[in-house]
Scaffold this motif. Structure first.
Motif, mmCIF file in Angstrom:
data_model
loop_
_atom_site.group_PDB
_atom_site.id
_atom_site.type_symbol
_atom_site.label_atom_id
_atom_site.label_comp_id
_atom_site.label_asym_id
_atom_site.label_seq_id
_atom_site.Cartn_x
_atom_site.Cartn_y
_atom_site.Cartn_z
ATOM 1 N N CYS A 231 8.128 2.552 -0.691
ATOM 2 C CA CYS A 231 6.799 0.954 -0.634
ATOM 3 C C CYS A 231 7.083 0.164 -1.848
ATOM 4 N N ALA A 232 8.272 0.434 -2.362
ATOM 5 C CA ALA A 232 9.037 -0.460 -3.520
ATOM 6 C C ALA A 232 10.791 -1.817 -2.210
ATOM 7 N N LEU B 1 -3.355 -9.734 2.960
ATOM 8 C CA LEU B 1 -3.158 -9.691 1.921
ATOM 9 C C LEU B 1 -1.889 -8.568 1.720
ATOM 10 N N PHE B 2 -1.682 -7.198 2.061
ATOM 11 C CA PHE B 2 -0.279 -6.988 1.772
ATOM 12 C C PHE B 2 0.928 -7.357 2.833
ATOM 13 N N ASP B 3 1.690 -7.256 2.069
ATOM 14 C CA ASP B 3 3.536 -7.228 2.624
ATOM 15 C C ASP B 3 3.912 -6.244 3.575
ATOM 16 N N VAL B 4 3.617 -4.969 2.804
ATOM 17 C CA VAL B 4 4.120 -3.705 2.728
ATOM 18 C C VAL B 4 2.710 -2.004 3.679
ATOM 19 N N LEU B 5 2.997 -1.594 4.499
ATOM 20 C CA LEU B 5 2.249 -0.575 4.932
ATOM 21 C C LEU B 5 2.236 0.835 4.288
ATOM 22 N N CYS B 6 2.391 1.789 3.757
ATOM 23 C CA CYS B 6 3.420 2.987 3.553
ATOM 24 C C CYS B 6 2.646 3.723 3.495
ATOM 25 N N GLY B 7 2.538 5.108 4.234
ATOM 26 C CA GLY B 7 2.016 6.218 4.421
ATOM 27 C C GLY B 7 2.744 6.338 4.741
ATOM 28 N N ALA B 8 1.295 8.328 5.521
ATOM 29 C CA ALA B 8 1.939 9.664 5.363
ATOM 30 C C ALA B 8 2.864 9.596 6.786
ATOM 31 N N ASP B 9 2.597 8.287 8.015
ATOM 32 C CA ASP B 9 3.887 8.080 8.733
ATOM 33 C C ASP B 9 4.996 8.112 8.793
ATOM 34 N N VAL C 169 0.587 -0.992 0.258
ATOM 35 C CA VAL C 169 -0.108 -0.179 0.145
ATOM 36 C C VAL C 169 0.969 1.037 -0.106
ATOM 37 N N ALA C 170 0.380 2.669 -1.056
ATOM 38 C CA ALA C 170 1.658 3.485 -0.839
ATOM 39 C C ALA C 170 0.093 4.041 -0.379
ATOM 40 N N THR C 171 0.288 4.825 0.321
ATOM 41 C CA THR C 171 -1.101 6.293 0.569
ATOM 42 C C THR C 171 -0.613 7.089 1.463
#
Length: 213
Positions: free
Chosen positions: A149-150, A126-134, A105-107
């Protein structure tokens, strides 16, 4: 492709109406009638930029951090209880996992906002990684969140496909060598023709999204 990176707002989630209401609603609570075009103006900005713009334009006695916290609380409530998935999203993510692809996820959302919605819809596993504004606070005009994320997925940018509904995100991901699929959302319908020209492909919903052979 070895990995897929997904935006949330307007891509996996049918949620843009949440953000269209939060800024104007915060003004109404203060007795201020939102002027025409205000919601569209802040829609193009990052979260921090939107808060700073709102404070300056309307002379609010708050810091950007205070206003963002208020907006986050309102958004978190809607995400936890109301936000729906786009058609075919869960099935598509599961199909990609079955084929061995890495998913991220890239949000530009903060974790406290999006995490409850992912959990409610049963998507966290279902997701390996979560990337956000934090972790990556810049708007998507910068490819920072896509690069992060990559990297966390253990992949190079050209091994990743990004799914996003925003033109600015499509351009940003393309600038670092990622493939891009534009996802239709009514909130960005005005950019749809340019999204089709910029992206490697487009989908109206995930029922028509491509699967690797």
């Amino acid at each position: 492709m070895k990995g897929c990176i997904f935006d949330l707002d307007g891509t996996l989630f049918d949620s843009m109406n949440v953000w269209g209401d939060i800024g104007p609603d915060s003004l109404k609570k203060r007795g201020i009638t939102p002027p025409q075009g205000y919601a569209q103006t802040i829609f193009t900005m990052s979260f921090t930029q939107s808060a700073a713009y709102t404070i300056e334009r309307f002379g609010l006695p708050h810091t950007p951090e205070e206003l963002m916290r208020e907006w986050d609380e309102a958004a978190a409530s809607s995400y936890a209880d109301k936000v729906r998935l786009k058609s075919g999203a869960r099935e598509y993510l599961a199909a990609l996992r079955e084929r061995g692809l890495k998913l991220g996820v890239a949000t530009t959302l903060h974790r406290r906002v999006y995490h409850p919605a992912l959990e409610r819809h049963g998507l966290l596993d279902l997701f390996d990684v979560l990337c956000g504004a934090d972790e990556a606070p810049l708007p998507k005009s910068s490819p920072e969140v896509f690069l992060l994320c990559a990297w966390r997925l253990g992949l190079k940018p050209d091994q990743c496909v990004v799914f996003d509904d925003l033109l600015i995100a499509a351009k940003s991901a393309k600038s670092i060598g990622m493939q891009v699929y534009g996802v239709y959302d009514k909130a960005s319908a005005g950019d749809w023709e340019e999204i089709k020209q910029t992206a490697d492909g487009v989908i109206l919903d995930f029922r028509s999204a491509p699967l690797p052979k």
